[in-house]
Design a protein around this motif. Structure first.
Motif, PDB file in Angstrom:
ATOM      1  N   ALA A 154      -1.031   2.269   3.263  1.00 61.06           N
ATOM      2  CA  ALA A 154      -2.375   2.545   2.762  1.00 61.06           C
ATOM      3  C   ALA A 154      -3.438   1.859   3.620  1.00 61.06           C
ATOM      4  O   ALA A 154      -4.452   2.471   3.954  1.00 61.06           O
ATOM      5  CB  ALA A 154      -2.488   2.092   1.314  1.00 61.06           C
ATOM      6  N   VAL A 155      -3.211   0.619   3.969  1.00 60.48           N
ATOM      7  CA  VAL A 155      -4.178  -0.100   4.814  1.00 60.48           C
ATOM      8  C   VAL A 155      -4.266   0.556   6.187  1.00 60.48           C
ATOM      9  O   VAL A 155      -5.355   0.702   6.752  1.00 60.48           O
ATOM     10  CB  VAL A 155      -3.799  -1.590   4.912  1.00 60.48           C
ATOM     11  N   PHE A 176      -1.998   3.403  -6.113  1.00 61.01           N
ATOM     12  CA  PHE A 176      -0.668   3.627  -6.684  1.00 61.01           C
ATOM     13  C   PHE A 176       0.223   2.399  -6.514  1.00 61.01           C
ATOM     14  O   PHE A 176       0.955   2.027  -7.441  1.00 61.01           O
ATOM     15  CB  PHE A 176      -0.006   4.849  -6.028  1.00 61.01           C
ATOM     16  N   ALA A 177       0.161   1.762  -5.357  1.00 64.55           N
ATOM     17  CA  ALA A 177       0.988   0.569  -5.121  1.00 64.55           C
ATOM     18  C   ALA A 177       0.574  -0.575  -6.042  1.00 64.55           C
ATOM     19  O   ALA A 177       1.434  -1.278  -6.597  1.00 64.55           O
ATOM     20  CB  ALA A 177       0.891   0.139  -3.665  1.00 64.55           C
ATOM     21  N   ILE A 178      -0.720  -0.758  -6.234  1.00 62.09           N
ATOM     22  CA  ILE A 178      -1.189  -1.819  -7.126  1.00 62.09           C
ATOM     23  C   ILE A 178      -0.842  -1.483  -8.578  1.00 62.09           C
ATOM     24  O   ILE A 178      -0.421  -2.357  -9.340  1.00 62.09           O
ATOM     25  CB  ILE A 178      -2.705  -2.042  -6.939  1.00 62.09           C
ATOM     26  N   TRP A 179      -0.996  -0.225  -8.966  1.00 60.53           N
ATOM     27  CA  TRP A 179      -0.647   0.196 -10.325  1.00 60.53           C
ATOM     28  C   TRP A 179       0.842  -0.031 -10.585  1.00 60.53           C
ATOM     29  O   TRP A 179       1.223  -0.510 -11.647  1.00 60.53           O
ATOM     30  CB  TRP A 179      -1.005   1.664 -10.521  1.00 60.53           C
ATOM     31  N   ARG A 180       1.647   0.304  -9.600  1.00 57.80           N
ATOM     32  CA  ARG A 180       3.090   0.142  -9.746  1.00 57.80           C
ATOM     33  C   ARG A 180       3.454  -1.335  -9.906  1.00 57.80           C
ATOM     34  O   ARG A 180       4.298  -1.692 -10.722  1.00 57.80           O
ATOM     35  CB  ARG A 180       3.768   0.736  -8.515  1.00 57.80           C
ATOM     36  N   ARG A 181       2.814  -2.218  -9.147  1.00 55.79           N
ATOM     37  CA  ARG A 181       3.075  -3.649  -9.266  1.00 55.79           C
ATOM     38  C   ARG A 181       2.657  -4.170 -10.634  1.00 55.79           C
ATOM     39  O   ARG A 181       3.385  -4.949 -11.265  1.00 55.79           O
ATOM     40  CB  ARG A 181       2.326  -4.413  -8.176  1.00 55.79           C
ATOM     41  N   ASN A 182       1.501  -3.716 -11.112  1.00 56.96           N
ATOM     42  CA  ASN A 182       1.046  -4.153 -12.427  1.00 56.96           C
ATOM     43  C   ASN A 182       1.947  -3.627 -13.543  1.00 56.96           C
ATOM     44  O   ASN A 182       2.188  -4.339 -14.521  1.00 56.96           O
ATOM     45  CB  ASN A 182      -0.400  -3.729 -12.670  1.00 56.96           C
ATOM     46  N   GLU A 183       2.438  -2.405 -13.414  1.00 57.33           N
ATOM     47  CA  GLU A 183       3.366  -1.871 -14.415  1.00 57.33           C
ATOM     48  C   GLU A 183       4.680  -2.651 -14.418  1.00 57.33           C
ATOM     49  O   GLU A 183       5.278  -2.859 -15.462  1.00 57.33           O
ATOM     50  CB  GLU A 183       3.648  -0.389 -14.149  1.00 57.33           C
ATOM     51  N   ARG A 184       5.099  -3.071 -13.253  1.00 60.35           N
ATOM     52  CA  ARG A 184       6.346  -3.838 -13.155  1.00 60.35           C
ATOM     53  C   ARG A 184       6.216  -5.202 -13.811  1.00 60.35           C
ATOM     54  O   ARG A 184       7.172  -5.732 -14.372  1.00 60.35           O
ATOM     55  CB  ARG A 184       6.725  -3.995 -11.674  1.00 60.35           C
ATOM     56  N   ARG A 185       5.032  -5.774 -13.786  1.00 64.53           N
ATOM     57  CA  ARG A 185       4.827  -7.116 -14.337  1.00 64.53           C
ATOM     58  C   ARG A 185       4.591  -7.125 -15.843  1.00 64.53           C
ATOM     59  O   ARG A 185       4.591  -8.182 -16.453  1.00 64.53           O
ATOM     60  CB  ARG A 185       3.647  -7.784 -13.644  1.00 64.53           C
ATOM     61  N   PHE A 195      -6.483   9.595   1.046  1.00 63.66           N
ATOM     62  CA  PHE A 195      -5.051   9.372   0.834  1.00 63.66           C
ATOM     63  C   PHE A 195      -4.705   7.883   0.873  1.00 63.66           C
ATOM     64  O   PHE A 195      -3.879   7.411   0.097  1.00 63.66           O
ATOM     65  CB  PHE A 195      -4.214  10.140   1.858  1.00 63.66           C
ATOM     66  N   GLY A 196      -5.332   7.151   1.769  1.00 65.67           N
ATOM     67  CA  GLY A 196      -5.096   5.715   1.836  1.00 65.67           C
ATOM     68  C   GLY A 196      -5.516   5.009   0.562  1.00 65.67           C
ATOM     69  O   GLY A 196      -4.817   4.117   0.070  1.00 65.67           O
ATOM     70  N   THR A 197      -6.651   5.427   0.006  1.00 64.51           N
ATOM     71  CA  THR A 197      -7.120   4.832  -1.250  1.00 64.51           C
ATOM     72  C   THR A 197      -6.155   5.139  -2.384  1.00 64.51           C
ATOM     73  O   THR A 197      -5.809   4.245  -3.178  1.00 64.51           O
ATOM     74  CB  THR A 197      -8.531   5.363  -1.594  1.00 64.51           C
ATOM     75  N   PHE A 198      -5.712   6.392  -2.482  1.00 69.73           N
ATOM     76  CA  PHE A 198      -4.780   6.750  -3.553  1.00 69.73           C
ATOM     77  C   PHE A 198      -3.450   6.019  -3.431  1.00 69.73           C
ATOM     78  O   PHE A 198      -2.884   5.563  -4.430  1.00 69.73           O
ATOM     79  CB  PHE A 198      -4.546   8.258  -3.601  1.00 69.73           C
TER      80      PHE A 198
END
Length: 97
Positions: free
Chosen positions: A68-69, A31-40, A24-27
């Motif tokens: 997540a960490v 997701f947080a990194i994907w969301r940041r990249n989509e925002r940029r 769950f932490g990995t997912f």
């Protein structure tokens, strides 16, 4: 080494919980990194034009990464302590025989 049920059956509840926390932490981290990249991206820039929404989005992403960490570290610690506990039990059985 003495062959007991404990040496063959490593799937204990803390071990399963630790693995689930790692998954769950990995997912959540991905997701947080994907969301940041989509925002940029260019389409994300047009979606997040309001500065108020941008602040909330960055805060949400920061909270998601922190969660997540936290899950990753707690899962790793749980798995490590459970492995050490099982190893200690096996070593005590070997020395007691």
């Amino acid at each position: 080494m003495i062959e007991t049920q404990e040496t063959f059956n490593f799937t204990t509840m803390p071990l399963v919980s630790g693995i689930l926390l790692l998954i769950f932490g990995t997912f959540i981290f991905i997701f947080a990194i994907w969301r940041r990249n989509e925002r940029r991206k260019l389409t994300g820039i047009s979606e997040f034009t309001c500065s108020d929404r941008m602040v909330n989005t960055k805060g949400t992403e920061k909270i998601l990464r922190f969660l997540a960490v936290l899950l990753l570290i707690s899962g790793f610690i749980l798995i490590t302590f459970e492995a050490l506990r099982i190893e200690g039990k096996v070593m005590n059985e070997v020395t007691a025989s």
